[in-house]
Scaffold this motif. Structure first.
Motif, PDB file in Angstrom:
ATOM      1  N   LEU A 183      46.048  91.785  -3.308  1.00  0.00           N
ATOM      2  CA  LEU A 183      46.517  90.304  -3.036  1.00  0.00           C
ATOM      3  C   LEU A 183      45.184  89.688  -2.551  1.00  0.00           C
ATOM      4  O   LEU A 183      44.603  90.131  -1.602  1.00  0.00           O
ATOM      5  CB  LEU A 183      47.498  90.348  -1.865  1.00  0.00           C
ATOM      6  CG  LEU A 183      47.878  89.201  -1.424  1.00  0.00           C
ATOM      7  CD1 LEU A 183      49.054  88.323  -2.153  1.00  0.00           C
ATOM      8  CD2 LEU A 183      48.616  89.178   0.089  1.00  0.00           C
ATOM      9  N   VAL A 184      45.021  88.368  -3.051  1.00  0.00           N
ATOM     10  CA  VAL A 184      43.926  87.596  -2.620  1.00  0.00           C
ATOM     11  C   VAL A 184      44.440  86.525  -1.617  1.00  0.00           C
ATOM     12  O   VAL A 184      45.318  85.716  -2.362  1.00  0.00           O
ATOM     13  CB  VAL A 184      43.230  86.970  -3.889  1.00  0.00           C
ATOM     14  CG1 VAL A 184      42.004  85.989  -3.470  1.00  0.00           C
ATOM     15  CG2 VAL A 184      42.597  88.324  -4.468  1.00  0.00           C
ATOM     16  N   HIS A 185      44.045  86.188  -0.543  1.00  0.00           N
ATOM     17  CA  HIS A 185      44.664  85.170   0.310  1.00  0.00           C
ATOM     18  C   HIS A 185      43.406  84.474   0.873  1.00  0.00           C
ATOM     19  O   HIS A 185      43.046  84.756   2.214  1.00  0.00           O
ATOM     20  CB  HIS A 185      45.500  85.815   1.457  1.00  0.00           C
ATOM     21  CG  HIS A 185      46.508  84.959   2.047  1.00  0.00           C
ATOM     22  ND1 HIS A 185      47.273  83.973   1.434  1.00  0.00           N
ATOM     23  CD2 HIS A 185      46.475  84.510   3.479  1.00  0.00           C
ATOM     24  CE1 HIS A 185      47.956  83.182   2.385  1.00  0.00           C
ATOM     25  NE2 HIS A 185      47.456  83.411   3.483  1.00  0.00           N
TER      26      HIS A 185
ATOM     27  N   LYS B   7      45.737  76.443   1.239  1.00  0.00           N
ATOM     28  CA  LYS B   7      45.876  77.866   0.953  1.00  0.00           C
ATOM     29  C   LYS B   7      44.667  78.445   0.175  1.00  0.00           C
ATOM     30  O   LYS B   7      44.352  79.486  -0.201  1.00  0.00           O
ATOM     31  CB  LYS B   7      47.153  77.989   0.106  1.00  0.00           C
ATOM     32  CG  LYS B   7      48.388  77.834   0.977  1.00  0.00           C
ATOM     33  CD  LYS B   7      48.554  78.759   2.062  1.00  0.00           C
ATOM     34  CE  LYS B   7      49.778  78.617   2.747  1.00  0.00           C
ATOM     35  NZ  LYS B   7      49.894  79.403   4.086  1.00  0.00           N
ATOM     36  N   GLY B   8      43.940  77.405  -0.095  1.00  0.00           N
ATOM     37  CA  GLY B   8      42.302  77.888  -0.847  1.00  0.00           C
ATOM     38  C   GLY B   8      42.561  78.477  -2.215  1.00  0.00           C
ATOM     39  O   GLY B   8      41.741  79.261  -2.538  1.00  0.00           O
ATOM     40  N   VAL B   9      43.543  78.253  -2.970  1.00  0.00           N
ATOM     41  CA  VAL B   9      43.925  78.788  -4.129  1.00  0.00           C
ATOM     42  C   VAL B   9      42.712  78.406  -5.159  1.00  0.00           C
ATOM     43  O   VAL B   9      42.379  79.217  -6.278  1.00  0.00           O
ATOM     44  CB  VAL B   9      45.256  78.233  -4.899  1.00  0.00           C
ATOM     45  CG1 VAL B   9      45.390  79.021  -6.221  1.00  0.00           C
ATOM     46  CG2 VAL B   9      46.179  78.798  -3.892  1.00  0.00           C
ATOM     47  N   ALA B  10      42.157  77.312  -5.039  1.00  0.00           N
ATOM     48  CA  ALA B  10      40.957  76.896  -5.901  1.00  0.00           C
ATOM     49  C   ALA B  10      39.704  77.780  -5.689  1.00  0.00           C
ATOM     50  O   ALA B  10      38.947  78.218  -6.680  1.00  0.00           O
ATOM     51  CB  ALA B  10      40.443  75.488  -5.431  1.00  0.00           C
ATOM     52  N   VAL B  11      39.630  78.263  -4.489  1.00  0.00           N
ATOM     53  CA  VAL B  11      38.593  79.452  -4.259  1.00  0.00           C
ATOM     54  C   VAL B  11      38.851  80.735  -5.382  1.00  0.00           C
ATOM     55  O   VAL B  11      37.991  81.260  -5.684  1.00  0.00           O
ATOM     56  CB  VAL B  11      38.287  80.028  -2.880  1.00  0.00           C
ATOM     57  CG1 VAL B  11      37.424  80.865  -2.686  1.00  0.00           C
ATOM     58  CG2 VAL B  11      38.065  78.650  -2.252  1.00  0.00           C
TER      59      VAL B  11
ATOM     60  N   LEU C 102      33.787  86.217  -2.227  1.00  0.00           N
ATOM     61  CA  LEU C 102      35.150  86.667  -2.718  1.00  0.00           C
ATOM     62  C   LEU C 102      35.140  87.412  -3.817  1.00  0.00           C
ATOM     63  O   LEU C 102      35.571  88.666  -3.993  1.00  0.00           O
ATOM     64  CB  LEU C 102      36.165  85.592  -2.955  1.00  0.00           C
ATOM     65  CG  LEU C 102      37.659  85.820  -3.247  1.00  0.00           C
ATOM     66  CD1 LEU C 102      38.176  86.769  -2.281  1.00  0.00           C
ATOM     67  CD2 LEU C 102      38.639  84.669  -3.423  1.00  0.00           C
ATOM     68  N   CYS C 103      34.292  86.975  -4.767  1.00  0.00           N
ATOM     69  CA  CYS C 103      34.030  87.855  -5.947  1.00  0.00           C
ATOM     70  C   CYS C 103      33.672  89.206  -5.580  1.00  0.00           C
ATOM     71  O   CYS C 103      34.127  90.067  -6.176  1.00  0.00           O
ATOM     72  CB  CYS C 103      33.115  86.959  -6.812  1.00  0.00           C
ATOM     73  SG  CYS C 103      32.634  87.993  -8.549  1.00  0.00           S
TER      74      CYS C 103
ATOM     75  N   ALA D 100      41.096  88.791   2.520  1.00  0.00           N
ATOM     76  CA  ALA D 100      41.909  87.554   3.359  1.00  0.00           C
ATOM     77  C   ALA D 100      40.454  86.907   3.821  1.00  0.00           C
ATOM     78  O   ALA D 100      39.490  87.312   4.244  1.00  0.00           O
ATOM     79  CB  ALA D 100      42.810  87.850   4.262  1.00  0.00           C
ATOM     80  N   THR D 101      40.657  85.534   4.251  1.00  0.00           N
ATOM     81  CA  THR D 101      39.716  84.644   5.037  1.00  0.00           C
ATOM     82  C   THR D 101      39.684  85.493   6.624  1.00  0.00           C
ATOM     83  O   THR D 101      41.045  85.415   6.927  1.00  0.00           O
ATOM     84  CB  THR D 101      40.140  83.381   5.185  1.00  0.00           C
ATOM     85  OG1 THR D 101      40.512  82.979   3.849  1.00  0.00           O
ATOM     86  CG2 THR D 101      38.908  82.607   5.777  1.00  0.00           C
ATOM     87  N   ALA D 102      38.736  85.313   7.130  1.00  0.00           N
ATOM     88  CA  ALA D 102      38.491  85.945   8.394  1.00  0.00           C
ATOM     89  C   ALA D 102      38.732  84.720   9.611  1.00  0.00           C
ATOM     90  O   ALA D 102      37.982  84.166  10.009  1.00  0.00           O
ATOM     91  CB  ALA D 102      37.446  86.540   8.758  1.00  0.00           C
ATOM     92  N   VAL D 103      40.051  84.237   9.503  1.00  0.00           N
ATOM     93  CA  VAL D 103      40.383  82.905  10.113  1.00  0.00           C
ATOM     94  C   VAL D 103      41.772  83.142  11.038  1.00  0.00           C
ATOM     95  O   VAL D 103      42.651  83.958  10.645  1.00  0.00           O
ATOM     96  CB  VAL D 103      40.413  81.738   9.307  1.00  0.00           C
ATOM     97  CG1 VAL D 103      41.574  81.831   8.386  1.00  0.00           C
ATOM     98  CG2 VAL D 103      40.566  80.254  10.157  1.00  0.00           C
TER      99      VAL D 103
END
Length: 412
Positions: free
Chosen positions: A269-271, A204-208, A355-356, A294-297
């Protein structure tokens, strides 16, 4: 609708998205047609939360249990006989296999492949290649996918050559706000509350998100991050927040029962997921007027309309670079779908700096933020309306029963 009987094969051990979607699908479908629904539970039990919500008019039997006893896996004929008995008793027009690539060959044999439809909801991303999965895909004649990304994963990774109909997932009625919200306005573009809604696992990439929060602070922004969800990565992420000196700005809320209240507390919301076959959480956020980054994936680009309901960012970090941020490499899928190149590739993570910057871009444009909020509200009730989703699925299944084709043809 002329469908008379549908038989569903679905695992109900958990209470996640697929199980919840199934429960509400059956309830809505029964209100739209006279078709009778029966359920084959493929696991060891039915989760208590699912059991209490199951439609009592849809009888449930277990695939691997009879008379309270678990049937042995070998000889294979024992379980196959059980399935043939179930099919003979229910006499279904069609058999719908929900997100179960593994262990479904006996279902094809018992029901006859010509009346089986597989409904793909993310299983094609799972690790592990096997002859059984490939034999199942070689035998099943029709597949419904919840995203174009799922369609391409089946075709590119698994070589599926049969017919596929894309019917996008939809927001379950139980997730809709009780009162339709109004579009959001930013109260102060430099004082923000970000939200993450996810199971706390590496994928889920929460560290990012934590690193991006630290960078926003360095840019002089007053930002907090609320995280709804729990999972095996919680302690690791809490330690990372301490290391980044942002622990006082991160709230780990755990499992949240009152999601409307959660969405009322956040502005964005950050995903930053590394894999997401569809991205239901982005639809849910939109239903509360919360724009999404969100991520483009995978299927996220089909849910988050870039520049309209939020922004999608291309992932650029390798798995090794992601691990260097304090994330765990374990449990990541072997492949994800890259929608920009129409290929499958190894997973990649978002760059926290990107992301920032994207968060700052959205929040520095207050009129644009308000437009995204309004567009997200519209998308949740129009593009992702649940009743329309169910009608499309029932129409595709009925067409398959009558003609062998999942018509009307998808443009995806």
């Amino acid at each position: 609708m002329s469908l008379d009987r549908l038989l569903h094969y679905v695992s109900l051990d958990g209470a996640g998205g697929v199980e919840q979607q199934f429960v509400e699908f059956v309830r809505a479908a029964r209100g739209m047609s006279h078709a009778r629904h029966a359920v084959v539970a493929c696991g060891q039990r039915i989760h208590p939360l699912i059991e209490q919500r199951l439609d009592q008019q849809a009888p449930v039997v277990f695939e691997k249990y009879a008379g309270g006893f678990k049937l042995p896996k070998w000889p294979r004929q024992i379980r196959l006989h059980r399935q043939r008995h179930i099919v003979a008793r229910t006499r279904p027009d069609a058999v719908v296999i929900w997100n179960r690539l593994r262990d479904s060959l006996d279902t094809l044999a018992a029901a006859g492949a010509k009346r089986c439809i597989y409904w793909e909801r993310g299983a094609s991303w799972f690790a592990g290649d096997s002859a059984a999965k490939r034999d199942f895909l070689a035998g099943v004649p029709a597949i419904i996918c919840n995203s174009h990304a799922a369609k391409r994963m089946l075709e590119l990774r698994w070589g599926y050559a049969g017919q596929i109909r894309v019917i996008h997932n939809a927001l379950r009625p139980s997730l809709l706000p009780a009162t339709p919200p109004k579009p959001r306005q930013l109260r102060d573009s430099h004082t923000l509350t970000l939200g993450v809604v996810a199971r706390l696992e590496s994928i889920k990439g929460v560290a990012v998100a934590l690193h991006a929060l630290a960078q926003l602070g360095e840019q002089g922004w007053n930002v907090k991050l609320h995280i709804a969800g729990d999972g095996p990565e919680r302690l690791r992420l809490q330690s990372l927040a301490q290391e980044l000196d942002i622990a006082d700005r991160v709230v780990f809320e755990g499992l949240v029962a009152d999601m409307p209240a959660f969405y009322s507390r956040i502005d964005l919301l950050v995903h930053p997921a590394l894999r997401e076959p569809f991205g239901q959480i982005a639809v849910e956020a939109g239903a509360y007027g919360v724009p999404v980054v969100a991520t483009a994936v995978d299927g996220l680009v089909e849910v988050v309309e870039h520049g309209r309901t939020g922004l999608c960012i291309e992932p650029t970090l390798s798995v090794a670079e992601y691990a260097a941020l304090g994330a765990d490499e374990a449990g990541l899928p072997p492949f994800v779908y890259d929608p920009s190149k129409d290929t499958i590739d190894a997973p990649r993570a978002l760059d926290p700096q990107m992301l920032c910057q994207t968060i700052m871009d959205i929040c520095n444009d207050e009129p644009g933020y308000a437009r995204m909020s309004e567009a997200g509200l519209q998308a949740a009730t129009q593009r992702f309306a649940f009743d329309e989703h169910v009608r499309k699925a029932l129409a595709a299944i009925e067409s398959f029963v009558q003609t062998g084709l999942l018509a009307p043809a998808s443009s995806s």
